[in-house]
Write an enzyme that holds these catalytic residues in place. Sequence first.
Site, PDB file in Angstrom:
ATOM      1  N   SER A 194       1.221  -1.304  -0.069  1.00 34.05           N
ATOM      2  CA  SER A 194      -0.174  -0.417   0.204  1.00 34.05           C
ATOM      3  C   SER A 194       0.792   1.350   0.025  1.00 34.05           C
ATOM      4  O   SER A 194       1.550   1.576  -1.508  1.00 34.05           O
ATOM      5  CB  SER A 194      -1.034  -0.391   1.097  1.00 34.05           C
ATOM      6  N   GLU A 317      -8.976  -5.098  -5.099  1.00 38.70           N
ATOM      7  CA  GLU A 317      -9.278  -3.462  -3.963  1.00 38.70           C
ATOM      8  C   GLU A 317      -9.870  -2.846  -3.417  1.00 38.70           C
ATOM      9  O   GLU A 317      -9.051  -1.835  -2.268  1.00 38.70           O
ATOM     10  CB  GLU A 317      -7.689  -2.666  -4.950  1.00 38.70           C
ATOM     11  N   HIS A 412      -7.845  -5.318  -1.007  1.00 43.98           N
ATOM     12  CA  HIS A 412      -6.336  -4.946  -0.332  1.00 43.98           C
ATOM     13  C   HIS A 412      -6.174  -5.212   1.267  1.00 43.98           C
ATOM     14  O   HIS A 412      -6.731  -5.263   1.942  1.00 43.98           O
ATOM     15  CB  HIS A 412      -6.974  -3.319   0.024  1.00 43.98           C
TER      16      HIS A 412
END
Length: 517
Positions: A194, A317, A412
């Site tokens: 990330s 995601e 995610h």
Amino acid sequence: MSAQTEVQTAAGTVRGRVERDVVRWRAIPYAAPPVGDLRLRAPQPVAKWTGVRDATQYANASVQGRKGAFLRPRVYQPTDEDCLTLNVVAPREPSAAPRPVLVFIHGGGYTFGTSALELYSGVGLVRRGDIVYVSVNYRLGALGYLDFTQFSTPERQFDSNLGLRDQVAALDWVQHNISAFGGDPDNVTIMGESAGGAAVTTLLATPAAKGLFQRAIAQSSPADWAISREEAAHWAREFVAILGVTDDPANALASVDAQDFRRAGNRVANLCLKERPGMLAMVPVVDGDFLPESPISAYANGNATAVPLICGSNHDEGTLWAKYLDVLPTNPERVDLLLKQTNPEPGVKERIVAAYPGYPAVDDAIRIGGDYLFLRPTLAVCDAHSAHAPTYNYRYDFAPRLLNRIGLGAAHATEMFAVFGFGNTAFGRSLTALGGRRGLRAATETMQGHWLSFAKYGAPLTSWPAYTTELRRTLVIDATSRVVSDVNADRRLAWQSAVGQYDADPATIAATTNSVA
């Protein structure tokens, strides 16, 4: 009581703790505390100490909200500006040859997170891979990522890109100290997820970081999280106005309470998200100096450091943001604004949404937002970097039944459980309580096998071929992993038509190949 061990670093001796077959050192300072006159300044060397420094306990996380420093139920790490520390894990048994080094940069939108989270401990990777593992804290939020250089005075100077400079300082510490822990300073891999993934792709575009690592792994990197000096200056002025210190900003910035600093930064962040969905105010700044050009431009121009790179994203995601962190463009209103800002020319929005046939249905809006933030820049990096260095693209598809049932899927950050081997923990067992334990075990075997091979030798296992713009071969990681050519073709081509970040003459999509990886 656990045994303890001491290591001599450049600044002094640190005492770690032996835990079964590994040794862990926590909260080793890699730069001076950025407090007092060093607030908003580039990191400075650590002052040497005498005696033995205890490194058996974590110290402070970077300044952030309490929830961001969550460690486990009802336990939160203290936060403070004095946070520039790192942690080292090494096998207990010495080795005849120096071991490969893996340096992990945590995520959290450049505003929250901590290397003390047990998920990030790296112990499983050290045990399986016979490596030395380092995890890093760096300045977050307004104290690390707002650029206040316009308010500098002869008496009070401010520097740009503080969080990025911290990461470079940590890598420099590794070069000068990791051999004392059994690590090889000439065999360093940086890895992040990330915002940590964005840090990795940004470090490849940072001249000061060149030579400090030999390969890189970027998981779910929003690689174009960087803003111009003009935009950075705008958000700094907004911050000063929120604090109400426009008459004497330099002295106020130097003295205001850290939590007030954080709260003002949060307000700036919210303003930015409303105006520019998908972009943050507190990200690296293209200052023409420490970061000469945007990371995406550096890759496109061939100016990024040409080291082997793993760069990939997850199948779903956007779902995490839509359900639990509603700040990104995952609803039709924000998506429409995003697409208008991406390219306002007639027909562009229609070309993009054609790749998402259900739009404006909620699920398709979520998919667009997730793809814009993570898939689009990931493929842009892979396309450009593959012309200069070996590049490997993946898509993480595995999701246990529980995550599918609650609508998250391969969301995610869910690949982190596989990378760090968390399937056998209490949390991992609860995650797979409805099914998927065997699948998570297989995904873990795949990711750890490739990641550790890459860290040791500069290439994943031979079942994962390099990415090229001719075939765009991608490792799809699942209960049964496989290699697929141009697995995201429709969406890749849609974004290419909008933002032109891919080759102008796309290769013919190759037939899908199913090779177990």
